[in-house]
Design a protein around this motif. Structure first.
Motif, PDB file in Angstrom:
ATOM      1  N   GLY A 190      46.118  64.159   9.300  1.00 25.79           N
ATOM      2  CA  GLY A 190      46.175  62.858   9.951  1.00 25.79           C
ATOM      3  C   GLY A 190      44.815  62.204  10.098  1.00 25.79           C
ATOM      4  O   GLY A 190      44.711  60.974  10.135  1.00 25.79           O
ATOM      5  N   VAL A 191      43.758  63.026  10.188  1.00 21.31           N
ATOM      6  CA  VAL A 191      42.399  62.488  10.316  1.00 21.31           C
ATOM      7  C   VAL A 191      41.787  62.196   8.948  1.00 21.31           C
ATOM      8  O   VAL A 191      41.175  61.140   8.733  1.00 21.31           O
ATOM      9  CB  VAL A 191      41.502  63.474  11.096  1.00 21.31           C
ATOM     10  CG1 VAL A 191      40.049  63.003  11.090  1.00 21.31           C
ATOM     11  CG2 VAL A 191      41.990  63.612  12.532  1.00 21.31           C
ATOM     12  N   LEU A 192      41.949  63.126   8.008  1.00 20.21           N
ATOM     13  CA  LEU A 192      41.273  63.002   6.718  1.00 20.21           C
ATOM     14  C   LEU A 192      41.921  61.975   5.790  1.00 20.21           C
ATOM     15  O   LEU A 192      41.217  61.249   5.070  1.00 20.21           O
ATOM     16  CB  LEU A 192      41.233  64.361   6.016  1.00 20.21           C
ATOM     17  CG  LEU A 192      40.369  65.446   6.669  1.00 20.21           C
ATOM     18  CD1 LEU A 192      40.521  66.759   5.920  1.00 20.21           C
ATOM     19  CD2 LEU A 192      38.904  65.027   6.706  1.00 20.21           C
ATOM     20  N   GLU A 193      43.244  61.908   5.785  1.00 18.54           N
ATOM     21  CA  GLU A 193      43.923  61.046   4.813  1.00 18.54           C
ATOM     22  C   GLU A 193      43.558  59.568   4.945  1.00 18.54           C
ATOM     23  O   GLU A 193      43.295  58.906   3.931  1.00 18.54           O
ATOM     24  CB  GLU A 193      45.436  61.242   4.907  1.00 18.54           C
ATOM     25  CG  GLU A 193      45.918  62.523   4.242  1.00 18.54           C
ATOM     26  CD  GLU A 193      47.432  62.625   4.208  1.00 18.54           C
ATOM     27  OE1 GLU A 193      48.096  61.638   4.601  1.00 18.54           O
ATOM     28  OE2 GLU A 193      47.932  63.676   3.794  1.00 18.54           O
ATOM     29  N   PRO A 194      43.524  58.994   6.162  1.00 17.32           N
ATOM     30  CA  PRO A 194      43.146  57.576   6.255  1.00 17.32           C
ATOM     31  C   PRO A 194      41.723  57.311   5.756  1.00 17.32           C
ATOM     32  O   PRO A 194      41.470  56.288   5.103  1.00 17.32           O
ATOM     33  CB  PRO A 194      43.273  57.272   7.755  1.00 17.32           C
ATOM     34  CG  PRO A 194      44.210  58.297   8.273  1.00 17.32           C
ATOM     35  CD  PRO A 194      43.938  59.526   7.475  1.00 17.32           C
ATOM     36  N   VAL A 195      40.800  58.226   6.053  1.00 19.86           N
ATOM     37  CA  VAL A 195      39.417  58.051   5.594  1.00 19.86           C
ATOM     38  C   VAL A 195      39.350  58.206   4.078  1.00 19.86           C
ATOM     39  O   VAL A 195      38.679  57.434   3.384  1.00 19.86           O
ATOM     40  CB  VAL A 195      38.485  59.064   6.290  1.00 19.86           C
ATOM     41  CG1 VAL A 195      37.062  58.943   5.749  1.00 19.86           C
ATOM     42  CG2 VAL A 195      38.497  58.853   7.795  1.00 19.86           C
ATOM     43  N   SER A 196      40.061  59.198   3.556  1.00 28.33           N
ATOM     44  CA  SER A 196      40.098  59.400   2.111  1.00 28.33           C
ATOM     45  C   SER A 196      40.665  58.170   1.406  1.00 28.33           C
ATOM     46  O   SER A 196      40.144  57.722   0.375  1.00 28.33           O
ATOM     47  CB  SER A 196      40.949  60.634   1.788  1.00 28.33           C
ATOM     48  OG  SER A 196      41.075  60.815   0.399  1.00 28.33           O
ATOM     49  N   LYS A 197      41.713  57.602   1.977  1.00 24.99           N
ATOM     50  CA  LYS A 197      42.320  56.401   1.390  1.00 24.99           C
ATOM     51  C   LYS A 197      41.370  55.218   1.470  1.00 24.99           C
ATOM     52  O   LYS A 197      41.259  54.426   0.520  1.00 24.99           O
ATOM     53  CB  LYS A 197      43.625  56.088   2.125  1.00 24.99           C
ATOM     54  CG  LYS A 197      44.393  54.920   1.541  1.00 24.99           C
ATOM     55  CD  LYS A 197      45.714  54.727   2.268  1.00 24.99           C
ATOM     56  CE  LYS A 197      46.494  53.552   1.682  1.00 24.99           C
ATOM     57  NZ  LYS A 197      47.789  53.346   2.388  1.00 24.99           N
ATOM     58  N   SER A 198      40.665  55.094   2.597  1.00 28.17           N
ATOM     59  CA  SER A 198      39.723  53.991   2.767  1.00 28.17           C
ATOM     60  C   SER A 198      38.586  54.068   1.754  1.00 28.17           C
ATOM     61  O   SER A 198      38.153  53.049   1.209  1.00 28.17           O
ATOM     62  CB  SER A 198      39.157  54.004   4.187  1.00 28.17           C
ATOM     63  OG  SER A 198      38.147  53.034   4.352  1.00 28.17           O
ATOM     64  N   LEU A 199      38.115  55.287   1.487  1.00 31.77           N
ATOM     65  CA  LEU A 199      37.006  55.467   0.546  1.00 31.77           C
ATOM     66  C   LEU A 199      37.476  55.530  -0.901  1.00 31.77           C
ATOM     67  O   LEU A 199      36.675  55.347  -1.825  1.00 31.77           O
ATOM     68  CB  LEU A 199      36.244  56.759   0.881  1.00 31.77           C
ATOM     69  CG  LEU A 199      35.546  56.819   2.243  1.00 31.77           C
ATOM     70  CD1 LEU A 199      34.955  58.207   2.467  1.00 31.77           C
ATOM     71  CD2 LEU A 199      34.457  55.756   2.335  1.00 31.77           C
TER      72      LEU A 199
END
Length: 265
Positions: free
Chosen positions: A154-163
């Motif tokens: 839940g923490v990593l996926e949004p950041v990964s998607k943003s980058l």
């Protein structure tokens, strides 16, 4: 039935009721006092070490899939023991007792009071109880791991998607020494440029919170999947192009992307 018999029967019943009431009252008063007395005795006694051979016990409580040469699951037995034998006496919950496995000897060193040692011996001697406790411990560990994996996702996926980049959690031995150009992204999409300089393995130079134009030295600590800087914890991951991504545990929408600078620290 005559009146005398009835009178004696009622008297006997009253006497019996009084006896039961007295027993229950004594139990209610005696059990807490006895428990408190035993606890006080354990607390007053100094812990001492004992060695327990547990290799065969771990094999006997396994799921039957263990093969010769496979590592033994010490952790599940340790967790089961802490949960089953005076849980509040162990250091994890503020007590004075501790234990540590010695895999090379397939043994467990326990530093505890006599009462705890007695209970451990009884616990290890009851195979069915150990099996049940180990199974519950494994189930709890698996549940906690699933919860952690879900949280990480839940923490990593949004950041990964943003980058637009895949993130891989760092290993404990990663070397960050050097200067890093840092881009801090906030929830509103704004980006701030910063400079972090990891001076050595425990000192980092970062912008001063009072004046971004000035820098200050503070401490940092690295562990698998995380970096702590001056008491602030970050999930730490790298990208395929060697960027370092730091995601605050308490504010994952404000993350840092760092690339190593060309200049020397």
């Amino acid at each position: 039935m005559n009146r005398n018999s009835l009178r004696y029967s009622i008297a006997f019943l009253l006497f019996l009721c009084l006896c039961v009431a007295g027993f229950l009252a004594g139990y209610r008063a005696g059990y807490p006092n006895g428990y408190a007395s035993g606890k006080a005795k354990r607390q007053a006694e100094e812990p001492y070490p004992e060695v327990y051979q547990i290799g065969d016990l771990i094999r006997a409580t396994g799921d039957g899939t263990h093969k010769n040469g496979d590592p033994l699951d010490y952790q599940s037995l340790l967790e089961a023991t802490r949960a089953s034998v005076f849980p509040t006496e162990w250091q994890d919950l503020g007590g004075r007792c501790s234990m540590a496995p010695v895999p090379s000897l397939e043994s467990l060193v326990v530093n505890a009071t006599s009462g705890v040692h007695d209970r451990i011996q009884a616990f290890f001697g009851d195979l069915s109880s150990v099996k049940r406790a180990v199974a519950e411990s494994k189930e709890e560990q698996e549940s906690m791991q699933r919860a952690r994996d879900e949280w990480l996702s839940g923490v990593l996926e949004p950041v990964s998607k943003s980058l637009g980049k895949e993130l891989k959690l760092i290993e404990a031995g990663i070397d960050l020494v050097g200067s890093w150009d840092v881009q801090q992204t906030t929830p509103d999409g704004s980006v701030t440029s910063l400079r972090y300089t990891f001076v050595d393995t425990d000192t980092v130079r970062i912008p001063s919170p009072d004046d971004a134009g000035k820098s200050m030295e503070t401490w940092y600590f690295i562990s698998a999947g995380s970096v702590v800087v001056a008491g602030k914890a970050y999930l730490a991951a790298t990208t395929a192009d060697d960027n370092l991504v730091l995601i605050p545990n308490n504010d994952p929408q404000t993350f840092l992307v760092a690339s190593q600078a060309n200049d020397e620290p």
